[in-house]
Design an enzyme around this catalytic site. Structure first.
Site, short mmCIF file in Angstrom:
data_model
loop_
_atom_site.label_atom_id
_atom_site.label_comp_id
_atom_site.label_asym_id
_atom_site.label_seq_id
_atom_site.Cartn_x
_atom_site.Cartn_y
_atom_site.Cartn_z
N ASP A 20 32.77 36.55 37.01
CA ASP A 20 32.66 37.96 36.63
C ASP A 20 34.05 38.54 36.86
O ASP A 20 34.45 38.81 37.98
CB ASP A 20 31.61 38.63 37.52
CG ASP A 20 31.60 40.16 37.36
OD1 ASP A 20 32.31 40.68 36.48
OD2 ASP A 20 30.86 40.82 38.13
N LYS A 82 41.68 45.11 33.49
CA LYS A 82 40.68 44.89 32.44
C LYS A 82 40.66 46.03 31.42
O LYS A 82 40.29 45.83 30.27
CB LYS A 82 39.32 44.76 33.11
CG LYS A 82 38.22 44.28 32.21
CD LYS A 82 37.04 43.93 33.07
CE LYS A 82 35.78 43.70 32.30
NZ LYS A 82 34.69 43.38 33.21
N GLU A 181 28.31 40.91 29.94
CA GLU A 181 27.89 41.13 31.33
C GLU A 181 26.39 41.44 31.47
O GLU A 181 25.72 40.83 32.32
CB GLU A 181 28.74 42.25 31.94
CG GLU A 181 30.15 41.76 32.24
CD GLU A 181 31.16 42.88 32.39
OE1 GLU A 181 30.75 44.06 32.43
OE2 GLU A 181 32.35 42.57 32.46
N ASP A 204 24.11 48.87 33.53
CA ASP A 204 25.26 48.27 34.23
C ASP A 204 26.38 49.31 34.37
O ASP A 204 27.07 49.63 33.40
CB ASP A 204 25.74 47.06 33.40
CG ASP A 204 26.90 46.34 34.08
OD1 ASP A 204 27.43 46.84 35.08
OD2 ASP A 204 27.28 45.26 33.58
#
Ligand code: AMP
Length: 631
Positions: A20, A82, A181, A204
């Site tokens: 992850d 990211k 994800e 999420d």
């Protein structure tokens, strides 16, 4: 100690690790004898901050140490990598990022971060994080991990997915899969309910992104029914709100302007996040920043209520994505069995309450499931996917969907959808197209992504030209095939069906669109749905009128004199009217899609005797050719 424990334990681990790669934190997990486990570093820490510090000399520093060095060297410590991976500087709202480090190549792809005379790309910085995770994994696995499954937010486009894959390769890992994800999280939860058929929402809320996905679990098969989200909404935004609030308090107390000093900003950032986390369990916390300047120290008691009132506007933004995903899946919230909470930010009590309220969990169904550690579910799911690929879970399958429709531009400036939004991937779909002009030598394949009818309202993913054998219009056939692989990467193939000449192009992504935002695209498509449909009907009706008019003119030239005079006159009047309509550039007034359609029907009936006559002539010629009729 822990290392030894792992060394003894992992005797049958899968060779493919699950990673992850988060905006804030990253994790690595493996499947051990069928059980997925997150690996800890030598000090027992399971989370690795996604932070890289580039010192003046020596190797990059990664993780906890880098996070600490942010206070001392904010200008050379990179966080939130990211947010930049696979993106162009022009697409990033830098003002929103609170960055202490520099970014160059603002207009180019990819951006770079100049540190100590070296240009670092987000991929190479992410590779440093991945290398650290690889070390953690190899310490725990006895063996060097060879391959990995890496997760990305559902809304990552091709460029972002490719850049993530590249980061893995730079770290010396074979990237077996890039998976979404929320899908990974569902895998982590779904293991426990393999036999049950259920529908779930994955809420999420991480550090930098928010994703909402609706999945169906059926006898070990995972299918994403809909997915929606925002790549710029996360816990960081709550931190920013709190930082803004506190920097105002600092000024009110006669302190310095924190925003103008990278070091102070970094210290405030650390303090703010720590306070936010503390307030998930405590009702009050003290934020203390001694010696911000030589004369000024700051101390502030922050209550959970204060944090909640600052956070509420950020958290509330998640509602629209939940409702949109439900609508896309064609479900009501009580059709769901569970809502799964994923991402560190869902540890905040207000976020849990909010998710429960949006999905009506207080009514008994769906159930709010917080049985998994929200920080770890994604990594565990990635490890499970690794296990599936290496054959550990043969009865599990993983299906993902396309977040936006994909298609090509067709004549008249319309988007022709080849793969609709929310199609399960991997997928391969094709369609045949023909030419609109006589003896065209080539055709432009313009690949689009989006939900709107007209080309300029969608995102252009790229264009390429296919050359082919010239033929009369309507005769040439061009096959266009879209293939999206399991990583969500799109390859477009165009083929001249007659000669077999073909071209395959891997598409770059929607980053070429300024301030690209999938959500905005969806909202706009809903907002303009009526006008867009009207526009498509109008363009199609106009194209049809153009074609019928051109064919009628040709037919009249060849055979018009064979028709009775009154019919000839009727057709000529209709043709004049058609030419008048075609000279109108804009629709409006009496000229609408409906009126054009009506006129097309009228033209069809007026020109029917000519069409019949033309057909007779064609038949006659054919029969003569075959010798059935004399020449
Ligand atoms: P993730 O991207 O899933 O690692 O989530 C990171 C985000 O979760 C960051 O914004 C963290 O500040 C936030 N976070 C982590 N733990 C907590 C907590 N206990 N309470 C509130 N937020 C948290």
């Amino acid at each position: 100690m822990l290392q030894w424990l792992y060394r003894g334990k992992f005797w049958s681990v899968a060779k493919i690790i699950g990673i992850d790669l988060g905006t804030t934190n990253s994790l690595v997990a493996v499947v051990d004898s069928g059980i997925p486990l997150v690996l800890a570093d030598g000090q027992g820490r399971r989370l690795t901050p996604s932070v890289v510090c580039i010192p003046a000399s020596g190797d990059p520093i990664v993780g906890w140490e880098a996070k600490r060095s942010r206070e001392v060297q904010p200008e050379t410590t990179v966080t939130s990598i990211k947010r930049f991976i696979g993106r162009r500087g022009g697409d990033i709202n830098l003002a929103k990022e609170f960055l202490a480090y520099p970014i160059t190549n603002i207009e180019k792809t990819p951006i770079t971060i100049p540190l100590h005379g070296c240009e670092w790309s987000p991929e190479s910085l992410s590779a440093e994080i991945l290398k650290t995770l690889k070390i953690i994994a190899s310490e725990g696995m006895l063996d060097k991990p060879e391959a990995a499954v890496i997760t990305v937010p559902a809304y990552f486009n091709d460029a972002q997915r490719n850049a993530t894959r590249k980061a893995g390769e730079l770290a010396g890992l074979k990237v077996e899969r890039i998976i979404n994800e929320p899908t990974a999280a569902a895998l982590a939860y779904g293991l426990n309910s393999l036999k049950e058929k259920s529908k779930i929402a994955v809420y999420d809320f991480g550090g930098g992104t928010f994703d909402l996905s609706i999945l169906e679990l059926n006898k070990g098969v995972f299918q994403v029914l809909a997915t929606c989200g925002n790549t710029r909404l996360g816990g960081d935004d709550i931190d920013c709100k709190l930082a803004e609030f506190l920097s105002r308090q600092i000024i009110n107390l006669g302190g310095p302007l924190v925003e103008e000093n990278a070091n102070m900003l970094a210290r405030l950032g650390e303090a703010v996040e720590a306070a936010k986390i503390q307030l998930s369990t405590d009702s009050e916390t003290t934020i203390s920043l001694p010696f911000l300047t030589q004369e000024f120290s700051f101390e502030f008691v922050l209550s959970r209520e204060q944090l909640e009132s600052l956070s509420k506007p950020v958290i509330k933004k998640t509602r629209e994505y939940c409702l949109k995903a439900l609508a896309d899946a064609g479900l009501k919230s009580n059709d769901l069995d569970q809502v799964i909470l994923v991402g560190g930010q869902t540890r905040m009590p207000l976020v849990r309450e909010f998710a429960a309220e949006v999905f009506g969990c207080d009514q008994g169904k769906p159930e709010l499931n917080i049985s998994q550690n929200p920080d770890e579910a994604v990594a565990l799911g990635a490890a499970i996917q690794g296990g599936i690929l290496s054959g550990d879970y043969s009865d599990l399958l993983l299906l993902d969907v396309t977040p936006l429709s994909l298609g090509i531009e067709t004549f008249g400036g319309l988007m022709n959808v080849i793969i609709p939004r929310n199609t399960t991937i991997p997928v391969k779909r094709g369609e045949a197209f023909t030419t609109v002009a006589d003896y065209q030598k080539d055709v432009l394949i313009h690949v689009l992504q989006g939900e709107r009818e007209r080309v300029p309202d969608n995102w252009s993913l790229g264009r390429f030209t296919l050359e082919f054998e010239p033929q009369p219009k309507g005769m040439a056939k061009v096959g266009v095939q879209f293939e999206i692989d399991a990583d969500g990467i799109l390859n477009v193939l165009a083929r001249d069906i007659k000669t077999g000449n073909e071209k395959v192009v891997e598409m770059r992504s929607a980053v070429d669109v300024d301030d690209a935002d999938v959500q905005q695209m969806i909202e706009e498509s809903v907002e303009h749905a009526f006008d867009d449909i009207e526009e498509r009907r109008w363009i199609e009706a106009k194209l049809r009128l153009e074609q019928t008019t051109a064919a009628t003119l040709k037919g009249m030239e060849a055979y018009g004199s064979d028709l009775p005079e009154d019919q000839q006159r009727e057709i000529e009047i209709a043709l004049t009217e058609a030419e008048g309509l075609l000279s109108e550039k804009e629709k409006g007034g009496a000229l609408t899609a409906a009126s054009l359609k009506e006129f097309n029907s009228k033209l069809d009936s007026v020109t029917k005797p000519l069409a019949d006559l033309m057909m007779d002539k064609v038949m006659e010629q054919m029969l003569k050719k075959q010798g059935v009729l004399p020449n």
